[in-house]
Design a protein around this motif. Sequence first.
Motif, PDB file in Angstrom:
ATOM      1  N   SER A   1      -5.081  11.433  -4.760  1.00 12.87           N
ATOM      2  CA  SER A   1      -6.305  11.337  -3.960  1.00 12.87           C
ATOM      3  C   SER A   1      -5.988  11.501  -2.485  1.00 12.87           C
ATOM      4  CB  SER A   1      -6.994   9.987  -4.209  1.00 12.87           C
ATOM      5  OG  SER A   1      -7.434   9.881  -5.550  1.00 12.87           O
ATOM      6  N   LEU A   2      -4.928  10.867  -2.035  1.00 13.80           N
ATOM      7  CA  LEU A   2      -4.513  11.001  -0.635  1.00 13.80           C
ATOM      8  C   LEU A   2      -4.076  12.429  -0.330  1.00 13.80           C
ATOM      9  CD1 LEU A   2      -2.500   7.669  -0.245  1.00 13.80           C
ATOM     10  CD2 LEU A   2      -4.676   8.231   0.859  1.00 13.80           C
TER      11      LEU A   2
ATOM     12  N   THR B   1       2.437   1.647  -3.422  1.00 16.03           N
ATOM     13  CA  THR B   1       1.416   2.029  -4.403  1.00 16.03           C
ATOM     14  C   THR B   1       1.115   3.517  -4.326  1.00 16.03           C
ATOM     15  OG1 THR B   1       0.427  -0.173  -4.323  1.00 16.03           O
ATOM     16  CG2 THR B   1      -0.957   1.614  -5.146  1.00 16.03           C
ATOM     17  N   ALA B   2       1.092   4.053  -3.132  1.00 15.00           N
ATOM     18  CA  ALA B   2       0.808   5.484  -2.959  1.00 15.00           C
ATOM     19  C   ALA B   2       1.866   6.362  -3.603  1.00 15.00           C
ATOM     20  CB  ALA B   2       0.694   5.814  -1.476  1.00 15.00           C
TER      21      ALA B   2
ATOM     22  N   PRO C   1       0.813  -1.227   0.000  1.00 12.59           N
ATOM     23  CA  PRO C   1       0.000   0.000   0.000  1.00 12.59           C
ATOM     24  C   PRO C   1       0.842   1.270   0.000  1.00 12.59           C
ATOM     25  CG  PRO C   1      -0.927  -1.610   1.511  1.00 12.59           C
ATOM     26  CD  PRO C   1       0.399  -2.149   1.083  1.00 12.59           C
TER      27      PRO C   1
ATOM     28  N   ASP D   1       1.269   4.965  -7.953  1.00 13.72           N
ATOM     29  CA  ASP D   1      -0.003   5.149  -8.641  1.00 13.72           C
ATOM     30  C   ASP D   1      -0.429   6.607  -8.477  1.00 13.72           C
ATOM     31  OD1 ASP D   1      -2.928   5.349  -8.989  1.00 13.72           O
ATOM     32  OD2 ASP D   1      -2.872   3.160  -9.168  1.00 13.72           O
TER      33      ASP D   1
ATOM     34  N   TYR E   1      -3.022   8.288  -9.303  1.00 11.32           N
ATOM     35  CA  TYR E   1      -4.371   8.558  -8.824  1.00 11.32           C
ATOM     36  C   TYR E   1      -4.467   8.334  -7.320  1.00 11.32           C
ATOM     37  CZ  TYR E   1      -9.433   8.552  -8.412  1.00 11.32           C
ATOM     38  OH  TYR E   1     -10.720   8.835  -8.035  1.00 11.32           O
ATOM     39  N   VAL E   2      -3.922   7.235  -6.839  1.00 10.84           N
ATOM     40  CA  VAL E   2      -3.911   6.990  -5.389  1.00 10.84           C
ATOM     41  C   VAL E   2      -3.146   8.098  -4.680  1.00 10.84           C
ATOM     42  CG1 VAL E   2      -3.109   5.417  -3.584  1.00 10.84           C
ATOM     43  CG2 VAL E   2      -4.140   4.491  -5.669  1.00 10.84           C
TER      44      VAL E   2
ATOM     45  N   ARG F   1      -9.790   9.288 -13.222  1.00  8.10           N
ATOM     46  CA  ARG F   1      -9.431   7.997 -13.795  1.00  8.10           C
ATOM     47  C   ARG F   1     -10.146   7.838 -15.128  1.00  8.10           C
ATOM     48  NH1 ARG F   1      -7.667   3.643 -10.544  1.00  8.10           N
ATOM     49  NH2 ARG F   1      -7.791   2.482 -12.495  1.00  8.10           N
TER      50      ARG F   1
END
Length: 446
Positions: A122-123, A112-113, A109, A116, A118-119, A136
């Motif tokens: 978004s965070l 990925t942050a 996780p 990615d 988008y992730v 997306r």
Amino acid sequence: MPSSDGPPYLLLNTKSILHRLPEWFPDAGQDLVVVSTPGALAGADAADRARDFRHLHLLDSFDGPSVEDELAALAERFGVRRVLSTGERDVLRAARLRERLGLPGQDVPAATAYRDKYVMKSLLAAAGVPVAPMRRLRSVRDLTGFAEEFGFPVVVKRLDAGGSNGTRVLWDRAGLDGFAAGWDPGRPGAPQLAEAWVEGDFYQVNGLMDDGRIVLGQPSCHPYSDWFSVAFDAPGMSGMMSDAHPLSARLGRTAADVVAALPPTPGLTAFQVEVFHTPDDRLVVCEAACRAGGSRMVDTHEATLGVNLHGASLLGQAGLGDRVVVAPTGERQGYARFPPARGVLRRLPRHCPLPATLSYSAPGEEGRAYDGSTALGPYVAEVVFSLSGPDTAAEMREVEQWWDDNVVWEDRRNAVPDRWKATARTPRAMPAAMSRATGSTAPSGN
């Protein structure tokens, strides 16, 4: 330093740092199982280099379908205790290996942050950190709806791309329609994210973070974003900013907010945060990474900060962050890499007479016809220089002006128009008509 008596570390590496590893890991002969590519040998003999490590395993590429199985088998063979990595493309691969083998370190996780987009954004948005509007993309309807809501230009990119690879800028509805006609959202490597264009000057903060907080951060000014370097063969330039620069403290606080908003990476790790400074004085985050910067970034930062960001990050991933020593010199540096243009190189300066020059190399070939640069990396000349004043951008403009006055390209195509050159002013958004002349296919700095 006492010899290690534990299992080795598995290092995934694509950087030309193998000769430095025994310096950072004095017991590398017992401690390191290195997986690398032939290019990272930097001309050294593989057999000679292998003597420095417990084991050296060379791969033509890390991208093969069975590579992770091969790495897992290697890790199990040597009973490794941790997995270390240096490159952006290996961040997730290393995290998956740790999960598969039950080893400590950055988990999937958290990786990925940082990979990615988008992730990641978004965070950041949820934490109140300004980012560009994004969406997306799963269909043409998603793309057209985004353009109708946020207008043009629209930047489309892959979720995990690095160096702007695969990124396109759609400046108007005609550009969108042309892109959509040939776009297959299900094709591997297809753009999956739309972002609004952010107009602004480009900056970075590079340094070290530890468990979700920045422990060393250095802001730098970049007259051209990656988009300009590929679209118009603009030089890749970076200059470290002084504490007295009016944006330095703000950039540092923004970078700290980014690191705090993303899942903490355990231990000492290199980071990079990219930021736009908009005409209305906002700082908008472009992207973040949990690895050291590319090009000459690590070298110039080591000269100024007294620590190699690759080495410090590897020691941190190994759980040895307490061995890292930072010894700043206070002598700031910058660099400029001049990529091949689209044309014939008729005259190439063989030395740089500017007083601030620290080193200069010119591997380009006079008389050769170049097709420009389709990706970051290739260059015909490079200069590293010292910086002494508070106006970093002005000092870099002097370097670029010297280059423009001395290099000669015949039949050059697609040069940076004068009104957008950093020698005249720092570039911002490109007018749509000018972009259409290039086919609207160049990567963006977004």
